[in-house]
Design a protein around this motif. Structure first.
Motif, PDB file in Angstrom:
ATOM      1  N   SER A  65      14.180  91.676  19.388  1.00  0.00           N
ATOM      2  CA  SER A  65      13.680  91.949  20.743  1.00  0.00           C
ATOM      3  C   SER A  65      14.864  92.262  21.646  1.00  0.00           C
ATOM      4  O   SER A  65      15.913  91.627  21.532  1.00  0.00           O
ATOM      5  CB  SER A  65      12.950  90.718  21.287  1.00  0.00           C
ATOM      6  N   THR A  66      14.685  93.230  22.516  1.00  0.00           N
ATOM      7  CA  THR A  66      15.677  93.472  23.570  1.00  0.00           C
ATOM      8  C   THR A  66      15.112  93.007  24.910  1.00  0.00           C
ATOM      9  O   THR A  66      15.654  92.118  25.574  1.00  0.00           O
ATOM     10  CB  THR A  66      16.034  94.968  23.647  1.00  0.00           C
ATOM     11  N   THR A  68      11.993  91.551  25.905  1.00  0.00           N
ATOM     12  CA  THR A  68      11.264  90.299  26.108  1.00  0.00           C
ATOM     13  C   THR A  68      12.223  89.111  26.096  1.00  0.00           C
ATOM     14  O   THR A  68      12.195  88.259  26.987  1.00  0.00           O
ATOM     15  CB  THR A  68      10.195  90.133  25.006  1.00  0.00           C
ATOM     16  N   PRO A 275       5.899 100.192  26.732  1.00  0.00           N
ATOM     17  CA  PRO A 275       6.460  98.833  26.660  1.00  0.00           C
ATOM     18  C   PRO A 275       7.874  98.798  26.094  1.00  0.00           C
ATOM     19  O   PRO A 275       8.580  97.804  26.246  1.00  0.00           O
ATOM     20  CB  PRO A 275       5.490  98.105  25.714  1.00  0.00           C
TER      21      PRO A 275
HETATM   22  N1   CP Z   1       8.161  95.439  24.838  1.00  0.00           N
HETATM   23  C1   CP Z   1       8.812  94.629  23.992  1.00  0.00           C
HETATM   24  O1   CP Z   1       8.249  93.640  23.480  1.00  0.00           O
HETATM   25  O2   CP Z   1      10.109  94.980  23.753  1.00  0.00           O
HETATM   26  P1   CP Z   1      11.130  94.112  22.894  1.00  0.00           P
HETATM   27  O3   CP Z   1      10.678  94.195  21.464  1.00  0.00           O
HETATM   28  O4   CP Z   1      12.469  94.744  23.109  1.00  0.00           O
HETATM   29  O5   CP Z   1      11.075  92.716  23.390  1.00  0.00           O
END
Ligand code: CP
Length: 324
Positions: A65-66, A68, A275
């Motif tokens: 994840s970046t 979240t 997202p």
């Molecule tokens: N939108 C989202 O969940 O991005 P990440 O995977 O970077 O957290």
């Protein structure tokens, strides 16, 4: 009254945030309104309030994840909580410790809240059922099931740009089948009173009986985009695909990629959301992603205030009058 929603306590207050499904509009609006009060904090020179001072928040990210993970960390720090990011790669999980044993051990370190991302649908529910009362669990994305804080920051973004929900036509475009974001968005949009939610995708990327969620189905992107106010793009979630769903990424872009020409079919003031992470040239053209109708980066910024709101409400520490 029997409480069938595991997220709500006996008094119908939020105990955990696991999914937007079944959450009453009053709670969705409470989160959006609270996030609005936190927007001021995020614009101050000293971006901190003492609402969660002394609380320990554990980030458990079993998937990459970046956005979240980082915005949860920023949000917790702005609420003055202590944040512990468990490094899963070097944790005892690699020696065979179970998920619930890990949670028990972190609970023994006086965790107040767990933020959980996991590839298995239901992981956050499992933890929420397991932890002692008073410990809160936030689902930061589980399998293809739910990603409630993403949907909430999306609702916050829509409300900021469009003011109301009751007069909107919203299209969600792309890999609905594998998308936890789409499911959470659909539940939130319909609960908040959006009268027309469209899903646009090839048949292979739609769940069976998706209409039962209260959406209109389009396979032709040009028909589906006509006169929409909000476009929510999704990436192809290849990490959850088993088998061939599409001939190629190039073919997909031709039919379902958002280009300036296809965007022109929507309302002139339509907003474009995503997202993240984006795959440029697959589901979205760079001219659209970086164009003046894109609100993709504001979505990320609003994610901080929305996650502050969720954590403050769960901890019972929400600001009562905006004077924070
Ligand atoms: N939108 C989202 O969940 O991005 P990440 O995977 O970077 O957290």
């Amino acid at each position: 009254m029997i409480n069938r929603n595991p997220q709500l306590g006996k008094n119908r207050a939020l105990q955990h945030l696991l999914t937007t499904e079944g959450l009453p509009a009053s709670i969705l609006r409470q989160i959006l309104d609270t996030a609005e009060t936190f927007m001021g904090v995020t614009e101050r020179e000293v971006k901190k309030v003492p609402l969660l001072r002394g609380k320990s928040i554990f980030n458990l990210f079993f998937e990459p994840s970046t956005r979240t993970r980082t915005t949860f960390e920023i949000a917790a720090k702005r609420l003055s909580a202590d944040v512990i990011n468990l490094n899963i790669a070097v944790s005892a999980q690699s020696k065979g410790e179970t998920l619930l044993d890990t949670v028990d051990n972190l609970s023994a370190m006086h965790a107040d809240m767990f933020v959980v991302r996991h590839s298995q649908s239901g992981a956050a529910h499992l933890i929420a059922k397991h932890v002692q009362p008073g410990i809160h669990v936030i689902n930061a994305g589980d399998g293809r099931h739910a990603h409630p804080t993403q949907a909430l920051l999306d609702m916050f973004t829509i409300r900021r740009y469009k003011k109301e929900f009751h007069n909107l036509r919203v299209a969600i475009v792309g890999d609905i089948l594998h998308s936890r974001v789409a499911r959470s968005q659909i539940h939130a949009l319909t609960t908040l009173g959006v009268p027309e939610v469209r899903v646009i995708a090839p048949k292979t990327l739609l769940p069976r009986q998706v209409e039962r969620l209260g959406v209109r189905v389009y396979h032709d992107m040009r028909s589906g985009l006509r006169d929409v106010d909000v476009l929510m793009m999704l990436r192809l979630q290849k990490e959850r695909m088993q088998g061939a769903y599409l001939p190629s990424s190039e073919e997909y872009f031709k039919y379902y990629g958002l280009t300036p020409e296809k965007l022109a079919l929507a309302r002139p003031n339509a907003i474009v959301m995503h997202p993240g992470p984006m795959n440029r040239g697959v589901e979205i053209d760079s001219d659209v992603a970086d164009g003046n109708q894109s609100v993709i980066l504001p979505q990320v910024t609003y994610g901080i205030a929305v996650r502050m709101a969720v954590m403050a409400i769960l901890a019972g520490s929400q600001p009562s009058d905006g004077s924070i």
